[in-house]
Design an enzyme around this catalytic site. Structure first.
Site, short mmCIF file in Angstrom:
data_model
loop_
_atom_site.label_atom_id
_atom_site.label_comp_id
_atom_site.label_asym_id
_atom_site.label_seq_id
_atom_site.Cartn_x
_atom_site.Cartn_y
_atom_site.Cartn_z
N ARG A 83 41.39 29.84 52.84
CA ARG A 83 41.46 30.74 51.72
C ARG A 83 40.81 30.04 50.67
O ARG A 83 41.10 28.74 50.55
CB ARG A 83 42.87 31.00 51.47
CG ARG A 83 43.40 31.62 50.17
CD ARG A 83 44.85 31.90 49.58
NE ARG A 83 44.71 32.42 48.33
CZ ARG A 83 45.30 31.90 47.34
NH1 ARG A 83 46.38 30.85 47.46
NH2 ARG A 83 45.36 32.44 46.09
N HIS A 128 41.10 33.31 40.74
CA HIS A 128 41.99 32.21 40.65
C HIS A 128 41.69 31.25 39.48
O HIS A 128 41.37 30.34 39.61
CB HIS A 128 41.79 31.16 42.26
CG HIS A 128 42.83 30.37 42.48
ND1 HIS A 128 43.56 30.25 43.56
CD2 HIS A 128 43.53 29.46 41.60
CE1 HIS A 128 44.61 29.55 43.62
NE2 HIS A 128 44.83 29.05 42.45
N GLU A 173 48.60 34.70 41.31
CA GLU A 173 49.70 34.07 40.37
C GLU A 173 49.37 34.88 38.85
O GLU A 173 49.29 33.93 37.98
CB GLU A 173 49.89 32.83 40.43
CG GLU A 173 50.19 32.41 41.75
CD GLU A 173 50.52 30.81 41.51
OE1 GLU A 173 50.86 30.42 40.35
OE2 GLU A 173 51.14 30.33 42.62
N ASN A 313 52.88 32.74 47.07
CA ASN A 313 52.95 31.15 46.75
C ASN A 313 54.41 30.90 46.67
O ASN A 313 54.83 31.31 45.66
CB ASN A 313 52.03 31.03 45.71
CG ASN A 313 50.46 31.19 46.03
OD1 ASN A 313 50.26 31.59 46.99
ND2 ASN A 313 49.60 30.97 44.99
N TYR A 315 56.74 27.38 46.47
CA TYR A 315 56.74 25.82 46.19
C TYR A 315 58.19 25.04 46.20
O TYR A 315 58.50 24.24 46.79
CB TYR A 315 55.74 25.21 45.09
CG TYR A 315 54.53 25.29 45.35
CD1 TYR A 315 53.59 24.23 46.01
CD2 TYR A 315 53.74 26.53 44.93
CE1 TYR A 315 52.29 24.36 46.20
CE2 TYR A 315 52.39 26.60 45.03
CZ TYR A 315 51.60 25.55 45.91
OH TYR A 315 50.35 25.55 46.06
N GLU A 380 50.37 30.12 49.88
CA GLU A 380 50.38 28.59 49.38
C GLU A 380 51.92 28.23 49.67
O GLU A 380 52.78 28.73 49.40
CB GLU A 380 49.89 28.31 48.00
CG GLU A 380 48.24 28.66 47.43
CD GLU A 380 48.24 28.36 45.96
OE1 GLU A 380 49.03 27.73 45.53
OE2 GLU A 380 47.43 29.19 45.44
C1 BGC Z 1 48.20 27.57 42.16
C2 BGC Z 1 47.04 26.24 42.58
C3 BGC Z 1 47.86 24.94 42.38
C4 BGC Z 1 49.17 24.85 42.98
C5 BGC Z 1 49.90 23.50 42.66
C6 BGC Z 1 49.61 27.14 42.38
O1 BGC Z 1 50.31 27.76 41.56
O2 BGC Z 1 47.64 28.52 42.80
O3 BGC Z 1 45.61 26.44 42.35
O4 BGC Z 1 46.85 23.78 42.60
O5 BGC Z 1 49.95 25.85 42.29
O6 BGC Z 1 50.06 23.35 41.41
#
Ligand code: BGC
Length: 479
Positions: A83, A128, A173, A313, A315, A380
Site C-alpha cells: 500500500r 495520504h 484518515e 487503521n 493502533y 495500517e
Molecule cells: C498515518 C500514517 C502514520 C501513522 C503513525 C497513521 O495515522 O496514516 O501516515 O505514519 O499513523 O503515526
C-alpha cells in the site's frame, strides 16, 4: 534459525498480508520530476519548529530513486501487496489538472510495473495528506471546491493506473487531518480553528470521497473491476467504569462514526449523537446555525454505501471518561468525554500509542456489529520505537495484535487483509525521524539511505512462508 509456525493460528485462505507507506513520508525528491510544492513541503520548510527534530521529507527514504530496491525487499519478505500513495503535486505540478507531469506519472507507472512484475499487488491510496500548496492557500479541505479538485486528481489516477490496480483507497484518515490540522495544530496545516473548521473539512472530505467512488463506478469499474474504499482511523474505547457502556459508545461515534456512519451505516449521515450534541452546543453558544454542517437527503444517499470495503487503521485504545458540559475544553464539550489511559498499558516511543491488543479485537467486532459484514482490510497497524534493529517490543505488539485479529475472524469478522505499518522507517509527520515504525531500518545519516532488516522484518518473512502466526521468543533473543 528455523521458524516455528504456530499451527493453532493459521491465516484464513485467501487472506492477504502487506505493508504500507505514503508518498510524503518516503519518496523525497521533493522538487524533482517537475513536482510542485505541497502543503507538507510548505509546512516543514516554514514551520520546522512544529516537527520534533525540525526535519522534513525533502529526501526522506529517497524512495523516488530507490523504488526498485524497495520492491526487491518487499518481494524478499514475501508480502502479497504494497500500500502506497500518490503525490498529488508530483502529478499536477501547478495544483490543477490543466498541467500534468509526465515524469511524475511515469514514476508511479514504474513503481506499479515493478511491483506487478514481482507478483506484488499494488494497493493505491489516492490521497495520504499531501496536496498542492496552492490548494491549501485557497482554503484546503475547508474550501468546498476541494471536492472537485480531488475528483480531477482521482480521475487521472484511475485513467493512468486503474488498469493495473485492484485496490484503491480514496482518502487516508480524514478525521485525523480534519481534527488535527484544521481544527487543531498537531499536523499540517495547523489552522487551529477548533470546533468549526474540522467539521467543514470532514463535510468536504466525505463528499470528495463519494464523488470519486461514483466516478469510479460510472466511468471505470466496468473495465477495471477494482475495489475502492476509504481508510479510517478507529481506536477502541473502554469505559472508565465497567458498567458504563454509554461513554465508550459516544466515543466510538465521534472517533470512528464521524467518518464511518455517513458511508457505512444503513441510514447514512453523521451519527445521531453528534448531530444532537453539536446542534445543542451551537445553540447555547449563540451560533446562528449548527457548527456541524447539514447534508441534504440527496447528499446523504449519495455518500451512503460508497465503499467496497472498510479500510481500518488501528493502533491503540483509550479509556473514555465522561465530561460534564461546560467543564472541559471546547472539543470535549462537543464530545462529552476525554481520553484517559490505563497506566498498566505499555507506551511506545510515540506517547499516544499504547500496546492494548484486546482493543484491536474489540474494534473489529464493534465495526462488524455496527456496519455489517462488508470486507474489512486492516490498512495500517504498527508500533513506534526509536529505530532499533532488535525491535522486540514491536514484535510483541505484532504477535499480540495479529492474534486478536485472528480471534475476531473466528468470531465472524470479515477481515480479508492486514497491512503492517510501516514498511520502512520514514518521516513520521510531527514526530520527524524521532519515532519510527518501520520493520526495515533506514539509515538517515547515510546519503545512500541504507536499508537493513529489523527482527520484525525477519519475523514477517517467516510468517509469510508459514501463513501462520509465529511465536516471537526466538526472535527476541539478542541473536
Ligand atoms: C498515518 C500514517 C502514520 C501513522 C503513525 C497513521 O495515522 O496514516 O501516515 O505514519 O499513523 O503515526
Amino acid at each position: 534459525m528455523r521458524a516455528h509456525c504456530d499451527k493453532d493460528w493459521p491465516f484464513p485462505k485467501d487472506f492477504i498480508i502487506g505493508s504500507a507507506s505514503s508518498a510524503y513520508q518516503i519518496e523525497g525528491g521533493w522538487n524533482t520530476s517537475g513536482k510542485g510544492e505541497n502543503n507538507w513541503d510548505w509546512y516543514t520548510h516554514n514551520k520546522p519548529w512544529l516537527i520534533a527534530d525540525g526535519s522534513n521529507g525533502d529526501v526522506a527514504c529517497d524512495s523516488f530513486y530507490k523504488y526498485k530496491e524497495d520492491v526487491a525487499i518487499l518481494k524478499d519478505i514475501g508480502f502479497d501487496f504494497y500500500r502506497f500513495s500518490i503525490s498529488w503535486s508530483r502529478i499536477f505540478p501547478t495544483g490543477f489538472s490543466n498541467e500534468t507531469s509526465k515524469e511524475g506519472i511515469q514514476y508511479y507507472h514504474d513503481l506499479i510495473d515493478e511491483l506487478r512484475s514481482k507478483g506484488i499487488e499494488p494497493f493505491v491510496t489516492i490521497y495520504h495528506w499531501d496536496h498542492p500548496q496552492i490548494l491549501e492557500k485557497m482554503g484546503g479541505w475547508v474550501n468546498e471546491l476541494m471536492v472537485d479538485f480531488f475528483t480531477d486528481f482521482a480521475r487521472l489516477v484511475f485513467q493512468e493506473f486503474g488498469p493495473k490496480v485492484r485496490y484503491f483507497a480514496t482518502i487516508n484518515e480524514p478525521s485525523f487531518f480534519c481534527f488535527g490540522g484544521y481544527g487543531g495544530a498537531v499536523t499540517a496545516p495547523a489552522w487551529n480553528l477548533t470546533l468549526n473548521a474540522e467539521y467543514l473539512c470532514m463535510h468536504n472530505a466525505l463528499k470528495a470521497h463519494a464523488k470519486a467512488y461514483h466516478m469510479y463506478d460510472e466511468e471505470f469499474r466496468s473495465t477495471q473491476n477494482g475495489k475502492i474504499g476509504i481508510v479510517l482511523t478507529c481506536q477502541y474505547f473502554f469505559g472508565q467504569d465497567k458498567n458504563d457502556t454509554v461513554t465508550p459508545d459516544i466515543a466510538f461515534q465521534y472517533d470512528c462514526g464521524w467518518t464511518a456512519h455517513p458511508i457505512f451505516s444503513k441510514l447514512g449521515d453523521y451519527p445521531k449523537i453528534m448531530r444532537k450534541r453539536i446542534d445543542e452546543n451551537s445553540r447555547i453558544q449563540g451560533w446562528p446555525r449548527s457548527r456541524l454542517p447539514t447534508f441534504t437527503q440527496k447528499e446523504i444517499e449519495y455518500i451512503r454505501g460508497t465503499a467496497d470495503y472498510f479500510g481500518l487503521n488501528h493502533y491503540t485504545s483509550h479509556i473514555a471518561v465522561p465530561v460534564k458540559r461546560g467543564t472541559g475544553e471546547v472539543w470535549e464539550n462537543d464530545r462529552g468525554f476525554h481520553q484517559a489511559v490505563d497506566p498498566k498499558w505499555p507506551v511506545s516511543a510515540a506517547s499516544w500509542l499504547m500496546m492494548v491488543p484486546e482493543g484491536f479485537g474489540n474494534i473489529l467486532r464493534r465495526i462488524t456489529k455496527e456496519y455489517g459484514n462488508l470486507p474489512i482490510y486492516v490498512t495500517e497497524n504498527g508500533y513506534a520505537d526509536h529505530g532499533s534493529l532488535n525491535d522486540h517490543e514491536r514484535l510483541k505488539y505484532y504477535y499480540a495484535y495479529l492474534k486478536e485479529m485472528l480471534v475476531a475472524i473466528n468470531d465472524g469478522c470479515n477481515v480479508k487483509g492486514y497491512t503492517a505499518w510501516s514498511f520502512l522507517d520514514d518521516f513520521e509527520w510531527r514526530g520527524g525521524y524521532t519515532t519510527l515504525f518501520g520493520i526495515v531500518h533506514v539509515d538517515f545519516n547515510d546519503p545512500g539511505r541504507k536499508r537493513t532488516y529489523k527482527k520484525s522484518a525477519k519475523w514477517y518473512k517467516d510468517l509469510l512462508k508459514c501463513r501462520k502466526l509465529i511465536p516471537v521468543h526466538n526472535y527476541t533473543n539478542n541473536n
